[in-house]
Design a protein around this motif. Structure first.
Motif, mmCIF file in Angstrom:
data_model
loop_
_atom_site.group_PDB
_atom_site.id
_atom_site.type_symbol
_atom_site.label_atom_id
_atom_site.label_comp_id
_atom_site.label_asym_id
_atom_site.label_seq_id
_atom_site.Cartn_x
_atom_site.Cartn_y
_atom_site.Cartn_z
ATOM 1 N N GLU A 173 10.499 0.583 1.069
ATOM 2 C CA GLU A 173 10.091 1.915 1.514
ATOM 3 C C GLU A 173 8.576 2.018 1.597
ATOM 4 O OE1 GLU A 173 13.898 4.540 -0.188
ATOM 5 O OE2 GLU A 173 11.991 4.517 -1.265
ATOM 6 N N GLY A 174 7.873 1.338 0.694
ATOM 7 C CA GLY A 174 6.413 1.310 0.750
ATOM 8 C C GLY A 174 5.911 0.616 2.000
ATOM 9 N N ILE A 175 6.548 -0.501 2.355
ATOM 10 C CA ILE A 175 6.175 -1.212 3.582
ATOM 11 C C ILE A 175 6.403 -0.310 4.802
ATOM 12 C CG2 ILE A 175 6.774 -3.149 5.086
ATOM 13 C CD1 ILE A 175 7.463 -4.744 2.558
ATOM 14 N N GLY A 176 7.547 0.398 4.798
ATOM 15 C CA GLY A 176 7.838 1.307 5.892
ATOM 16 C C GLY A 176 6.846 2.446 5.980
ATOM 17 N N ALA A 177 6.442 2.976 4.820
ATOM 18 C CA ALA A 177 5.467 4.072 4.803
ATOM 19 C C ALA A 177 4.122 3.618 5.368
ATOM 20 C CB ALA A 177 5.299 4.593 3.377
ATOM 21 N N LEU A 178 3.721 2.401 5.061
ATOM 22 C CA LEU A 178 2.471 1.870 5.611
ATOM 23 C C LEU A 178 2.556 1.743 7.133
ATOM 24 C CD1 LEU A 178 1.597 -0.925 3.000
ATOM 25 C CD2 LEU A 178 0.450 1.278 3.309
ATOM 26 N N GLY A 179 3.728 1.305 7.625
ATOM 27 C CA GLY A 179 3.901 1.194 9.068
ATOM 28 C C GLY A 179 3.811 2.551 9.759
ATOM 29 N N TYR A 180 4.495 3.544 9.194
ATOM 30 C CA TYR A 180 4.440 4.893 9.769
ATOM 31 C C TYR A 180 3.031 5.487 9.681
ATOM 32 C CZ TYR A 180 9.547 5.198 10.085
ATOM 33 O OH TYR A 180 10.865 5.007 10.428
#
Length: 450
Positions: free
Chosen positions: A135-142
């Protein structure tokens, strides 16, 4: 008086129901909605159940209706529903350093359908760590898109949508039209696709891939390395095949449709088709309005939504492995073979019976509740079937019917989301008992079928 012990299935059922009711009351608090907005009982229950069942259908505009507090409540419900009642409770006990009893360990074992009680608590904590990491990786992408667009508010948007995508919830804060404004944004599309796929594989697949890769890296010869188990191979192959099939069918049926892919370049068509195929795996986000798709596409999407993701993950549906096992059983019967064999491994009769029970239960629930909704709402058949398939498979895609539902219609869809979330799990666990129900053997008789 007899003391009735709560079984795993009852704990799961009551856990989701209790969480939805608590979430409903939280969403009805005055400070849960923005100034000038209000929400009634039916809408609060609908949105709360949709969140905890990680479905994504909503009768209100989430971003415009709920205050920051209300959005935090939704985020908590999504995370709770994505991890599941058993995993979430175990994580809380570990955080507060409460003792994990033998019954708790047996509950975890039954929830993940594992064969051993050893290392179950460590497995649960690994699930939390992997979840937060992805989820952290996804948040960085967004954040690469939302921070420049929304400023500081983009941080919250990035976190919320990362959790919503990983948990396959599909709830957004962007105005009610999901990611339609980002249909050609590569970062948003790839980030969402990544989160949906990895979460839909199921946590046991992660561990098997890590273990296999670790053994092969340590082995001197590639051939001496450890092979992945049957479940992992089935999940990976089936997931890739379904995504490819969904993408190709979208291109085939919608290539010249001016309302969907018709006005896009080839690269944009490929990106939009990939996103649509992946989001059908119970994610609920959309870059194209679902009511714009042609009936042929919608029929294909109904099947893909009903199948859903893979076991022990955050996705819904009857699951990929269930479908493969049933297809293998069908082909074995056609060829006159006694055993059901996949990748040179025999599938037990008990597993096949469980697969049949899951599919029959899901189809029966879908047909009965779809008929009930048609009787109440008098709505278009395709739109209604699409809505109910989306609800029972916890997908969250709609052809515009959700916002037009009356009170009774909202209750029917709410019940469908709940049964869709706990139904397959409950039935799988109910048929997972190793203890025989009785020792009576009956004489065999033949009936005419087909």
């Amino acid at each position: 008086m007899k003391r009735h012990k709560l079984t795993t299935t009852r704990i799961i059922m009551l856990g989701f129901l209790t969480g939805a009711v608590i979430g409903m009351f939280c969403l009805m608090l005055p400070f849960s909605v923005k100034s000038g907005q209000s929400i009634d009982f039916f809408d609060a229950l609908f949105v709360s159940m949709s969140s905890i069942c990680v479905t994504g259908l909503s009768t209100v505009n989430v971003g415009q209706t709920f205050s920051p507090f209300g959005q935090v409540v939704l985020l908590f419900l999504i995370q709770f529903g994505g991890l599941g009642i058993v995993t979430f409770t175990t994580i809380v006990l570990c955080i507060f350093r409460r003792r994990i009893t033998l019954s708790d360990r047996m509950l975890i074992q039954s929830s993940y359908n594992l064969d051993t009680l050893s290392g179950l608590v460590r497995l649960t904590m690994k699930i939390l760590k992997v979840t937060l990491c992805l989820e952290g990786i996804g948040a960085l992408g967004y954040a690469l898109v939302f921070l420049p667009q929304f400023g500081a508010r983009g941080i919250w948007y990035s976190i919320f949508h990362a959790v919503s995508a990983f948990c396959n919830a599909g709830i957004d804060l962007l105005g009610g039209n999901s990611f339609c404004n980002y249909a050609d944004n590569v970062i948003i599309n790839i980030t969402t696709v990544f989160l949906i796929i990895v979460s839909g594989l199921g946590f046991p697949v992660y561990w098997e891939i890590f273990r296999t890769a670790s053994v092969r890296l340590r082995s001197k010869e590639h051939k001496s390395g450890r092979k992945m188990n049957l479940h992992t191979r089935l999940v990976l192959v089936t997931t890739a095949a379904l995504i490819f099939i969904g993408m190709m069918l979208t291109l085939l049926f919608e290539y010249d449709n001016p309302d969907t892919l018709g006005g896009m370049s080839l690269s944009q068509k490929l990106l939009a088709s990939l996103f649509q195929s992946v989001t059908l795996r119970t994610a609920g986000f959309a870059t194209i309005s679902q009511e714009c798709f042609r009936p042929a596409s919608c029929m294909a999407y109904l099947i893909l939504m009903f199948i859903g993701g893979s076991p022990a993950g955050t996705a819904g549906g009857i699951k990929t492995v269930t479908v493969v096992a049933l297809l293998a059983s069908m082909f074995a019967n056609i060829r006159g073979k006694r055993d059901v064999v996949i990748f040179h491994r025999k599938i037990s009769d008990e597993t096949i019976r469980r697969c049949v029970a899951i599919v029959v239960f899901s189809l029966s629930t879908l047909f009965l509740l779809t008929m009930a909704l048609l009787a109440v709402e008098h709505s278009n058949f395709l739109d209604t079937l699409y809505e109910m398939t989306s609800a029972i498979a916890t997908v969250g895609l709609s052809r515009g019917l959700t916002g037009t539902l009356g009170p009774v219609g909202k209750l029917i869809v709410t019940a469908t989301m709940y049964l869709g979330r706990i139904g397959p799990i409950t039935f799988a666990l109910a048929f997972n008992s190793r203890k025989p129900l009785d020792n009576i053997t009956y004489s065999e008789s033949r009936i005419i079928i087909g």
